[in-house]
Design a protein around this motif. Sequence first.
Motif, PDB file in Angstrom:
ATOM      1  N   ASP A 121      -3.384  -2.172  -5.660  1.00 52.24           N
ATOM      2  CA  ASP A 121      -2.877  -2.616  -4.330  1.00 52.24           C
ATOM      3  C   ASP A 121      -3.722  -3.746  -3.783  1.00 52.24           C
ATOM      4  O   ASP A 121      -5.108  -3.908  -3.974  1.00 52.24           O
ATOM      5  N   THR A 122      -3.282  -4.647  -3.139  1.00 47.57           N
ATOM      6  CA  THR A 122      -3.977  -5.977  -2.857  1.00 47.57           C
ATOM      7  C   THR A 122      -3.714  -6.456  -1.508  1.00 47.57           C
ATOM      8  O   THR A 122      -2.746  -6.038  -0.885  1.00 47.57           O
ATOM      9  N   THR A 143      -3.809  -5.228   6.681  1.00 55.46           N
ATOM     10  CA  THR A 143      -4.499  -3.928   6.682  1.00 55.46           C
ATOM     11  C   THR A 143      -5.546  -3.849   5.457  1.00 55.46           C
ATOM     12  O   THR A 143      -6.494  -3.672   5.583  1.00 55.46           O
ATOM     13  N   THR A 144      -4.971  -4.259   4.115  1.00 54.79           N
ATOM     14  CA  THR A 144      -5.505  -4.152   2.953  1.00 54.79           C
ATOM     15  C   THR A 144      -6.420  -5.360   2.809  1.00 54.79           C
ATOM     16  O   THR A 144      -5.981  -6.486   2.870  1.00 54.79           O
ATOM     17  N   ALA A 176      -4.606   4.489  -0.318  1.00 55.18           N
ATOM     18  CA  ALA A 176      -4.652   2.873   0.373  1.00 55.18           C
ATOM     19  C   ALA A 176      -4.243   3.401   1.829  1.00 55.18           C
ATOM     20  O   ALA A 176      -3.416   3.975   2.034  1.00 55.18           O
ATOM     21  N   PHE A 199       1.930   1.812  -3.517  1.00 59.06           N
ATOM     22  CA  PHE A 199       0.800   2.040  -4.398  1.00 59.06           C
ATOM     23  C   PHE A 199       0.567   3.537  -4.233  1.00 59.06           C
ATOM     24  O   PHE A 199       0.553   4.402  -5.155  1.00 59.06           O
ATOM     25  N   ASN A 200       0.759   3.987  -3.044  1.00 63.00           N
ATOM     26  CA  ASN A 200       0.222   5.570  -2.880  1.00 63.00           C
ATOM     27  C   ASN A 200       1.582   6.252  -3.180  1.00 63.00           C
ATOM     28  O   ASN A 200       1.182   7.415  -3.835  1.00 63.00           O
ATOM     29  N   SER A 209       0.753  -1.119  -0.019  1.00 68.13           N
ATOM     30  CA  SER A 209       0.078   0.063  -0.019  1.00 68.13           C
ATOM     31  C   SER A 209       0.889   1.169  -0.022  1.00 68.13           C
ATOM     32  O   SER A 209       0.541   2.144  -0.622  1.00 68.13           O
ATOM     33  N   GLU A 249      -2.786   9.308  -1.120  1.00 63.04           N
ATOM     34  CA  GLU A 249      -2.774   8.411  -0.241  1.00 63.04           C
ATOM     35  C   GLU A 249      -4.331   7.576  -0.263  1.00 63.04           C
ATOM     36  O   GLU A 249      -5.053   7.685   0.557  1.00 63.04           O
ATOM     37  N   ASP A 257     -10.025  -5.063   0.270  1.00 57.69           N
ATOM     38  CA  ASP A 257     -10.168  -4.998  -1.113  1.00 57.69           C
ATOM     39  C   ASP A 257      -9.004  -4.842  -2.132  1.00 57.69           C
ATOM     40  O   ASP A 257      -7.885  -4.397  -1.589  1.00 57.69           O
ATOM     41  N   ILE A 293      -7.524  -2.548  -4.571  1.00 54.43           N
ATOM     42  CA  ILE A 293      -7.670  -0.783  -4.863  1.00 54.43           C
ATOM     43  C   ILE A 293      -7.086  -0.487  -6.139  1.00 54.43           C
ATOM     44  O   ILE A 293      -5.934  -0.688  -6.287  1.00 54.43           O
ATOM     45  N   GLU A 294      -7.713   0.012  -7.121  1.00 53.99           N
ATOM     46  CA  GLU A 294      -7.220   0.163  -8.201  1.00 53.99           C
ATOM     47  C   GLU A 294      -7.133   1.813  -8.665  1.00 53.99           C
ATOM     48  O   GLU A 294      -7.916   2.555  -8.044  1.00 53.99           O
TER      49      GLU A 294
END
Length: 437
Positions: free
Chosen positions: A267-268, A247-248, A239, A230-231, A227, A237, A250, A252-253
């Motif tokens: 992000d997975t 933590t993650t 994720a 990804f950010n 994450s 920010e 879902d 997140i695309e």
Amino acid sequence: MSDTIYALATAPGRAALAVIRLSGPDSRRILSEMTGRPPSSARTLSLRDLRDSSGRLLDKALVVWFRGPASFTGEDVVELHLHGGAAVVAATAEALAAQGCRAAAPGEFTRRAFTNGRLSLAEAEGIADLIDSETAQQSAQALQQLSGALDHRFSRWRAGLIEALALLEAAVDFPDEDLPADLAAGAAAALQALDADLEAALGEARGEFVREGFRVALVGPPNAGKSSLFNTLTGREAAIVTPVAGTTRDVIEADISLNGYLVRIADTAGLRETDDVVEAEGVRRARAWAKGAGLRLWLTDETFHVEQAPEVGPADWWILTKADKGGPGADLPTGPYIYRLDTRDRDQVNRVAADLAQHVSTQLSGGEFPAITRARHRDVLSEARTCLARALAGFGQAPELVAEDVRLTARALERLSGRIDSEAVLDRVFGAFCIGK
Ligand SMILES: Nc1nc2c(ncn2[C@@H]2O[C@H](COP(=O)(O)OP(=O)(O)OP(=O)(O)O)[C@@H](O)[C@H]2O)c(=O)[nH]1
Ligand SMILES: [Mg+2]
């Protein structure tokens, strides 16, 4: 005979200009009535007072008309270039409705163009894609498609089929000569070559990746820094980052543009065995998304050992995170794309982004126009290949039967142009357009 439709062709809201377009048999009459005089010659802009039927002035507008069939829809078309105020547009729309004009459904102008033979279905899809384009490469591909590049590729395949068909029909016509065996062999060779082409085209995701985004998955164990990376990569920010493993949940695309290509990064959830049903579903979705991705970036921190990652493929990239803390120990993976970085450091992450941009360009550029830019084309090709397989399996039997399967293959390919498609397919394609197009 169709009715006359109208729609706002420009985006709603306050703007310098708003264009309302009409198409259909009454469009010229309506223009005359609203301007109080016959229109000037076709394709010439004129400044006119536009009035409703009670004579109230609606706008001073530039108006132009196109005589069918030499227009976008193939019918008489009128464009009213209004001042872009909401009240002007609303009052003009009302006046048009009072003239018996009907508000257009989504994609109805383009559908009329298709129905009137002005466009193939693939070209119409190119228009929709051009309107939806966000990156330079998306618009370049859409422009080629609306210029007939896809139809061209399919028609070459159809031409090959027709050639094979001619050979087969000759074999049917001369049953007593020596000729037929040669003819059949020639037809079989042509069909096998086509089958190889179709297989290669179906194995390619280039066109879909350009249109929908090249998918890059960030995967790895919990807490690896997915994450965080990804950010930094997406500059938002988006994720949640915490020291808690898991933590993650879902996928997140986010979309970014690299070298003019749309790249969709996901992000997975961290991959691990878990009894938590929510997290387990997250892990399942992470794996599914990663499977369909064009590239997987495997992230891992200092707690990692190579043998813990049996799922990593040879084309995947490694990112060893938390380099600022010393990073992973002795048990490092090997391969060409391995980075050691602090996921929060923009400069270090930019090096990954630069390599990603290069990779995506190499994967998606060059070669012929892709045969598939959306799922519908994949369906058409798969069906054609099924028919072709039947034809190839039929050699050695009656050439009439083989010829019939070749004909079915050609017919399947014809569905690309939409000429023989069902209303349901057409509804789906045109329903995805915006109103006014
Ligand atoms: N020192 C250091 N800490 C990092 C780095 N990357 C991430 N972290 C920290 O590691 C913790 C986990 O980071 P996340 O980005 O949430 O990790 P994740 O892989 O998304 O974790 P899950 O969502 O649980 O799978 C956070 O406290 C981050 O601040 C790094 O490169 N260096
Ligand atoms: Mg995370």
